[in-house]
Write an enzyme that holds these catalytic residues in place. Structure first.
Site, PDB file in Angstrom:
ATOM      1  CD1 TRP A   1       2.103  13.394 -24.688  1.00  0.00           C
ATOM      2  CD2 TRP A   1       1.263  15.110 -25.849  1.00  0.00           C
ATOM      3  NE1 TRP A   1       2.769  14.544 -24.298  1.00  0.00           N
ATOM      4  CE2 TRP A   1       2.270  15.601 -24.987  1.00  0.00           C
ATOM      5  CE3 TRP A   1       0.592  16.016 -26.688  1.00  0.00           C
ATOM      6  CZ2 TRP A   1       2.615  16.954 -24.940  1.00  0.00           C
ATOM      7  CZ3 TRP A   1       0.947  17.348 -26.646  1.00  0.00           C
ATOM      8  CH2 TRP A   1       1.936  17.803 -25.782  1.00  0.00           C
TER       9      TRP A   1
ATOM     10  N   PRO B   1       1.628   6.696 -26.391  1.00  0.00           N
ATOM     11  CG  PRO B   1       0.793   8.590 -27.411  1.00  0.00           C
ATOM     12  CD  PRO B   1       1.494   7.325 -27.699  1.00  0.00           C
TER      13      PRO B   1
ATOM     14  CB  SER C   1      10.898  16.630 -23.651  1.00  0.00           C
ATOM     15  OG  SER C   1      11.101  15.626 -22.687  1.00  0.00           O
TER      16      SER C   1
ATOM     17  CD  GLU D   1      11.312  14.425 -33.985  1.00  0.00           C
ATOM     18  OE1 GLU D   1      11.715  15.510 -33.493  1.00  0.00           O
ATOM     19  OE2 GLU D   1      10.133  14.146 -34.135  1.00  0.00           O
TER      20      GLU D   1
ATOM     21  CB  CYS E   1       9.067  18.469 -32.515  1.00  0.00           C
ATOM     22  SG  CYS E   1       8.769  17.439 -33.952  1.00  0.00           S
TER      23      CYS E   1
ATOM     24  CD  GLU F   1       9.895  21.835 -28.003  1.00  0.00           C
ATOM     25  OE1 GLU F   1       9.582  21.353 -29.072  1.00  0.00           O
ATOM     26  OE2 GLU F   1      10.262  21.142 -27.043  1.00  0.00           O
TER      27      GLU F   1
HETATM   28  P1  NAD Z   1       7.618  14.917 -20.977  1.00  0.00           P
HETATM   29  O1  NAD Z   1       9.020  15.256 -21.194  1.00  0.00           O
HETATM   30  O2  NAD Z   1       7.177  14.464 -19.631  1.00  0.00           O
HETATM   31  O3  NAD Z   1       7.176  13.748 -21.993  1.00  0.00           O
HETATM   32  C1  NAD Z   1       7.384  13.789 -23.387  1.00  0.00           C
HETATM   33  C2  NAD Z   1       7.061  12.392 -23.915  1.00  0.00           C
HETATM   34  O4  NAD Z   1       8.004  11.463 -23.398  1.00  0.00           O
HETATM   35  C3  NAD Z   1       5.697  11.862 -23.473  1.00  0.00           C
HETATM   36  O5  NAD Z   1       5.123  11.152 -24.529  1.00  0.00           O
HETATM   37  C4  NAD Z   1       6.012  10.942 -22.295  1.00  0.00           C
HETATM   38  O6  NAD Z   1       5.101   9.866 -22.165  1.00  0.00           O
HETATM   39  C5  NAD Z   1       7.374  10.418 -22.673  1.00  0.00           C
HETATM   40  N1  NAD Z   1       8.212  10.128 -21.519  1.00  0.00           N
HETATM   41  C6  NAD Z   1       8.408  10.879 -20.427  1.00  0.00           C
HETATM   42  N2  NAD Z   1       9.292  10.307 -19.596  1.00  0.00           N
HETATM   43  C7  NAD Z   1       9.660   9.142 -20.183  1.00  0.00           C
HETATM   44  C8  NAD Z   1      10.563   8.098 -19.838  1.00  0.00           C
HETATM   45  N3  NAD Z   1      11.305   8.134 -18.710  1.00  0.00           N
HETATM   46  N4  NAD Z   1      10.685   7.050 -20.684  1.00  0.00           N
HETATM   47  C9  NAD Z   1       9.972   6.990 -21.829  1.00  0.00           C
HETATM   48  N5  NAD Z   1       9.127   7.951 -22.223  1.00  0.00           N
HETATM   49  C10 NAD Z   1       8.967   9.013 -21.409  1.00  0.00           C
HETATM   50  O7  NAD Z   1       6.778  16.136 -21.423  1.00  0.00           O
HETATM   51  P2  NAD Z   1       5.230  16.348 -21.692  1.00  0.00           P
HETATM   52  O8  NAD Z   1       4.682  17.227 -20.640  1.00  0.00           O
HETATM   53  O9  NAD Z   1       4.491  15.084 -22.022  1.00  0.00           O
HETATM   54  O10 NAD Z   1       5.364  17.134 -23.053  1.00  0.00           O
HETATM   55  C11 NAD Z   1       5.886  18.442 -23.060  1.00  0.00           C
HETATM   56  C12 NAD Z   1       7.246  18.520 -23.658  1.00  0.00           C
HETATM   57  O11 NAD Z   1       7.604  17.345 -24.357  1.00  0.00           O
HETATM   58  C13 NAD Z   1       7.233  19.620 -24.678  1.00  0.00           C
HETATM   59  O12 NAD Z   1       7.769  20.774 -24.095  1.00  0.00           O
HETATM   60  C14 NAD Z   1       8.085  19.100 -25.796  1.00  0.00           C
HETATM   61  O13 NAD Z   1       9.394  19.561 -25.617  1.00  0.00           O
HETATM   62  C15 NAD Z   1       8.156  17.640 -25.629  1.00  0.00           C
HETATM   63  N6  NAD Z   1       7.462  16.868 -26.661  1.00  0.00           N
HETATM   64  C16 NAD Z   1       8.072  16.771 -27.865  1.00  0.00           C
HETATM   65  C17 NAD Z   1       7.448  16.066 -28.866  1.00  0.00           C
HETATM   66  C18 NAD Z   1       8.080  15.948 -30.221  1.00  0.00           C
HETATM   67  O14 NAD Z   1       7.371  15.758 -31.184  1.00  0.00           O
HETATM   68  N7  NAD Z   1       9.412  16.027 -30.322  1.00  0.00           N
HETATM   69  C19 NAD Z   1       6.213  15.475 -28.635  1.00  0.00           C
HETATM   70  C20 NAD Z   1       5.630  15.588 -27.375  1.00  0.00           C
HETATM   71  C21 NAD Z   1       6.271  16.287 -26.384  1.00  0.00           C
END
Ligand code: NAD
Length: 479
Positions: free
Chosen positions: A153, A179, A231, A252, A286, A383
């Site tokens: 997102w 997302p 993540s 990524e 990221c 992070e």
């Molecule tokens: P999160 O780990 O719950 O989710 C991160 C992303 O993964 C979200 O878009 C979510 O919809 C997706 N996701 C979660 N569980 C999944 C699954 N089992 N299968 C497929 N997709 C899944 O964390 P969050 O609270 O949404 O975001 C915070 C953390 O996520 C941050 O600390 C950061 O590390 C990471 N993040 C990284 C990026 C990036 O650009 N690398 C982008 C967004 C979030």
């Protein structure tokens, strides 16, 4: 008055459709916490339909010449450019970032599509000299098959476009789980491809419960390749699921970017560039610069100038032309950042500016600078994914490099120095997928974009990116 926000449907087999049971999820505006619309929530029935449509779409798309594919992709990029203003409003409504940052993201997305459209025309194989005169040996690149992609997102369009553009350029079809928090902007991206004439089934879009969708699609026999941005913990989970199915994956993941500032650095340049880069998208990036490792003699002046520039930034609704920083995109980030700051101060760190939520409506957080955080503080290891910069002092270049390499993350890194030996040391000794020295120069479509170790594998930019979507088929032919 704020612009209208559309409800988002699934896009399966060339058609926009609701879920079979009409299930939806609410979408909130992070600046107001108000419900602004809904997104359809797919069940297994729609996921199967999307995967099967992708298999049929693949059969059609792989047979188009690279030139035909390129022309359709470029038409989609042109449509996206012509729609920048409207889609930017949608993105700011659902994600919160200042309107101009949404426009920049959209223009960058169109560039990514154009670049990969051309790269798809250069997926050369090899003619390998044979040992006998009447034998010809050919190694040819074929598209790997339908792709399942999972995108986050923070950049609703750009995280998706990097996967869609490279898949289509290679001749693959793709199903994107975009997302649920920011669904309407990615739907407009998909619409640009559909309106440009990309055939049914080549691009699909689903939303729902992320874990259900990834489990189902990764295991689905029609899907041949996985790509995820998000993540590290979720990435490890999905990489495991892909591995069980013998399906290659591009990952990524998270980062904790170090910024090495040597004593001879151009201080004003370093501060101006890094403050802008740190707080872009409220730090939810990221590759956001996070651990500032400053050589002792420059530390006090670096902190003073960094804090002064940070305090000039305006936090506010993304639709206000004065806003530099919008709200955080979801409510989860506020307690997460508060807990990291609390732990850091309990361990002796100092909050020099910021540190608090702004108001109690909308997920706004002050741009924050922390100094003297010990390596044991959680924020030095996890992070923050928000508007927090940590600035620490180091006595030697060796100590700075050691700290830069301390974590398992290895995504982006940055450095400022004038001495050439120092610059070469940073470039050679910091272990990260990307390093930008004396300027901010990452993430253009033609550049590699990816991490090492816990930050993932594979690249989402540059010539190498497309290879992950191609198989090598070898033929040896005797006359
Ligand atoms: P999160 O780990 O719950 O989710 C991160 C992303 O993964 C979200 O878009 C979510 O919809 C997706 N996701 C979660 N569980 C999944 C699954 N089992 N299968 C497929 N997709 C899944 O964390 P969050 O609270 O949404 O975001 C915070 C953390 O996520 C941050 O600390 C950061 O590390 C990471 N993040 C990284 C990026 C990036 O650009 N690398 C982008 C967004 C979030």
């Amino acid at each position: 008055m704020q612009p209208e926000y559309p409800d988002t449907l699934l896009f399966i087999d060339g058609e926009w459709r609701a879920a079979n049971d009409d299930a939806t999820l609410n979408v909130l505006n992070p600046a107001t916490e108000m419900v602004i619309g809904t997104v359809a929530r797919a069940s297994r029935v729609e996921l199967d339909a999307a995967a099967q449509a992708a298999a049929r779409g693949f059969d059609v798309w792989r047979k188009k010449s690279p030139l035909e594919r390129s022309n359709l992709m470029r038409a989609a990029a042109d449509l996206l450019r012509s729609r920048v203003d409207r889609i930017a409003e949608i993105m700011t409504l659902e994600q919160g970032k200042p309107l101009e940052q949404s426009r920049i993201e959209l223009r960058a997305a169109a560039d990514i599509i154009d670049w990969f459209a051309e790269e798809g025309r250069r997926t050369y194989g090899q003619v390998i000299p044979a040992r006998q005169p009447d034998v010809m040996q050919l190694a040819v690149k074929h598209p790997i098959g339908p792709v399942a992609a999972f995108t986050p997102w923070n950049f609703p369009i750009n995280q998706a476009v990097r996967k869609i553009a490279v898949a289509l350029a290679a001749g693959c079809s793709i199903v994107v789980k975009a997302p649920e928090e920011t669904p309407a902007a990615p739907a407009e991206l998909i619409r640009a491809f559909a309106d440009a004439g990309v055939p049914a089934g080549v691009v699909g879009l689903v939303y729902g419960v992320p874990a259900e969708i990834s489990e189902h699609l990764i295991a689905h026999p029609a899907i041949r390749k996985i790509s995820f941005t998000g993540s590290t913990p979720v990435g490890k989970l999905l990489a495991g699921l892909a591995g069980q199915q013998m399906k290659p994956a591009t990952m990524e993941l998270g980062g904790h970017a170090p910024v090495l500032v040597a004593a001879d650095a151009d201080l004003d340049k370093a501060v101006a560039q890094m403050v802008a880069h740190k707080f872009r998208n409220a730090g939810q990036v990221c590759i956001s610069p996070t651990r500032f490792l400053v050589e002792e003699p420059l530390f006090d002046s670096f902190v003073d100038k960094f804090v002064a520039a940070t305090e000039m930034l305006v936090v506010g609704d993304g639709f206000s032309p004065d806003s530099d920083i919008g709200p955080l995109a979801n409510s989860r980030r506020i307690p997460a950042i508060e807990a990291l700051l609390q732990d850091a101060t309990a361990q002796g760190a100092r909050i020099v500016t910021g540190g608090e939520r702004v108001g109690n409506k909308g997920w706004f957080f002050e741009p924050t600078v922390v100094t003297d955080a010990p390596a044991s503080a959680q924020i030095m290891n996890e992070e923050p994914f928000g508007p927090v910069a940590i600035i620490n002092r180091y006595a030697t270049l060796d100590a700075m490099i050691e700290e830069a390499n301390r974590l398992d993350y290895g995504l982006a890194s940055y450095a400022y120095a004038r001495d050439h030996t120092t610059i070469h040391r940073f470039a050679n000794e910091v272990s990260a997928g990307m390093m930008s020295i004396n300027h901010v120069g990452l993430a253009l479509p033609e550049l590699p974009f990816g991490g090492v170790r816990d930050s993932g594998y594979g690249t989402e930019g540059g010539s190498d990116a497309i290879n992950a979507y191609l198989d090598t088929h070898f033929a040896t032919i005797k006359a």
